[in-house]
Write a protein that holds these residues in place. Structure first.
Motif, short mmCIF file in Angstrom:
data_model
loop_
_atom_site.label_atom_id
_atom_site.label_comp_id
_atom_site.label_asym_id
_atom_site.label_seq_id
_atom_site.Cartn_x
_atom_site.Cartn_y
_atom_site.Cartn_z
N GLU A 21 2.66 3.89 29.87
CA GLU A 21 3.74 2.93 30.15
C GLU A 21 3.56 1.64 29.35
O GLU A 21 4.54 1.05 28.88
N LYS A 22 2.32 1.21 29.19
CA LYS A 22 2.05 0.01 28.40
C LYS A 22 2.47 0.22 26.94
O LYS A 22 3.10 -0.65 26.34
N ILE A 23 2.14 1.39 26.38
CA ILE A 23 2.53 1.68 24.99
C ILE A 23 4.05 1.79 24.89
O ILE A 23 4.65 1.31 23.93
N VAL A 24 4.69 2.40 25.89
CA VAL A 24 6.16 2.48 25.90
C VAL A 24 6.76 1.08 25.84
O VAL A 24 7.67 0.82 25.05
N ARG A 25 6.24 0.17 26.65
CA ARG A 25 6.76 -1.21 26.64
C ARG A 25 6.55 -1.86 25.27
O ARG A 25 7.44 -2.55 24.76
N GLN A 26 5.38 -1.62 24.68
CA GLN A 26 5.08 -2.20 23.36
C GLN A 26 6.03 -1.65 22.30
O GLN A 26 6.59 -2.42 21.50
N VAL A 27 6.24 -0.34 22.29
CA VAL A 27 7.15 0.28 21.32
C VAL A 27 8.58 -0.19 21.56
O VAL A 27 9.30 -0.56 20.62
N ASN A 28 9.00 -0.22 22.83
CA ASN A 28 10.37 -0.65 23.14
C ASN A 28 10.61 -2.10 22.75
O ASN A 28 11.71 -2.44 22.27
N THR A 29 9.63 -2.96 22.94
CA THR A 29 9.78 -4.37 22.54
C THR A 29 10.03 -4.46 21.04
O THR A 29 10.94 -5.17 20.59
N LEU A 30 9.24 -3.74 20.27
CA LEU A 30 9.40 -3.74 18.81
C LEU A 30 10.76 -3.16 18.42
O LEU A 30 11.49 -3.75 17.62
N MET A 31 11.11 -2.01 18.98
CA MET A 31 12.36 -1.35 18.60
C MET A 31 13.58 -2.17 19.03
O MET A 31 14.57 -2.23 18.30
N ARG A 32 13.50 -2.81 20.18
CA ARG A 32 14.61 -3.66 20.64
C ARG A 32 14.81 -4.82 19.66
O ARG A 32 15.93 -5.18 19.32
#
Length: 184
Positions: A78-89
Motif C-alpha cells: 500500500e505504501k508503494i501504491v501511494r508513492q506510485v500514485n502520487t508520482l503518476m497523479r
C-alpha cells in the motif's frame, strides 16, 4: 497459528488511460524517487522501474497498468501504491483513485521434521501432488486455493493467496497433514 514469513507481495494498479511508455521513461529518468529505468521496446513491451528507497520493482504497461513486485507486506504494498500514485497523479494530472489490488502473497515457513517427499506425495494423494525431483527439487501440493511447495530441507513456500489468515490456515493444514504422516 502457523509462523510464516512473507517473501513477496505482488499486485496491480490500474489507471484509466493508456501510457506512452517512451515519454514515461524519459520523465522517470529525471525523478529522484526512481532508482532505475529500463525501456527497450525491441526486447520487452513494458517499462521497468525500481522505486526508492528500497528498490521495489514496478513495471508499467502500455494498457495503463503497473504491477508492484517485491513488497514485504500488504502495508508495504500500500505504501508503494501511494508513492506510485502520487508520482503518476503529478505527471498525468488525473483526479480519480486508481484501482490497486494484491494478486499474490508468497510466504515461507519451516517444518521441524518431515518424512521423505515420496511418502508425503503418497500420503497427501497423488491427484493433488506432483513430485518429479529430476525436474524440480520440491513437492508441489495443489490445495483448494493455494499451491504449496515442500522442499526436502523442510522449507515450505505457499503461493496463490492474498489473505494472511488464509495463508496461515493453509500452512497449518499442510503442516498438520505432514505431521500425521510422520507419526503413521
Amino acid at each position: 497459528m502457523a509462523e510464516f514469513e512473507i517473501a513477496n507481495v505482488v499486485g496491480m494498479v490500474a489507471y484509466q488511460q493508456e501510457f506512452d511508455l517512451s515519454a514515461l521513461a524519459e520523465t522517470f529518468e529525471q525523478r529522484p524517487e526512481i532508482n532505475s529505468v529500463t525501456y527497450e521496446p525491441a526486447e520487452n513491451h513494458w517499462l521497468q522501474t525500481r522505486f526508492a528507497p528500497d528498490d521495489t520493482y514496478v513495471p508499467f504497461y502500455r494498457n495503463g497498468k503497473c504491477s508492484i513486485a517485491g513488497a514485504t507486506s500488504p502495508e508495504h504494498f500500500e505504501k508503494i501504491v501511494r508513492q506510485v500514485n502520487t508520482l503518476m497523479r503529478e505527471l498525468l494530472e488525473f483526479d480519480y483513485e486508481p484501482t490497486a489490488e494484491i494478486k499474490n502473497i508468497v510466504a515461507t515457513a519451516e517444518l521441524d521434521s518431515l518424512p521423505s517427499l515420496e511418502a508425503i506425495a503418497i500420503g497427501l494423494g497423488l491427484e493433488q501432488t506432483e513430485y518429479e525431483p529430476e525436474q524440480f527439487p520440491a513437492l508441489i501440493y495443489r490445495g483448494e486455493d493455494a499451491v504449496i511447495l515442500i522442499f526436502a530441507s523442510g522449507k515450505i513456500v505457499c503461493t496463490g493467496l492474498t489473505d494472511l489468515d488464509l495463508i496461515s490456515s493453509a500452512i497449518d493444514e499442510i503442516t498438520d497433514q505432514i505431521e500425521t504422516l510422520a507419526v503413521s
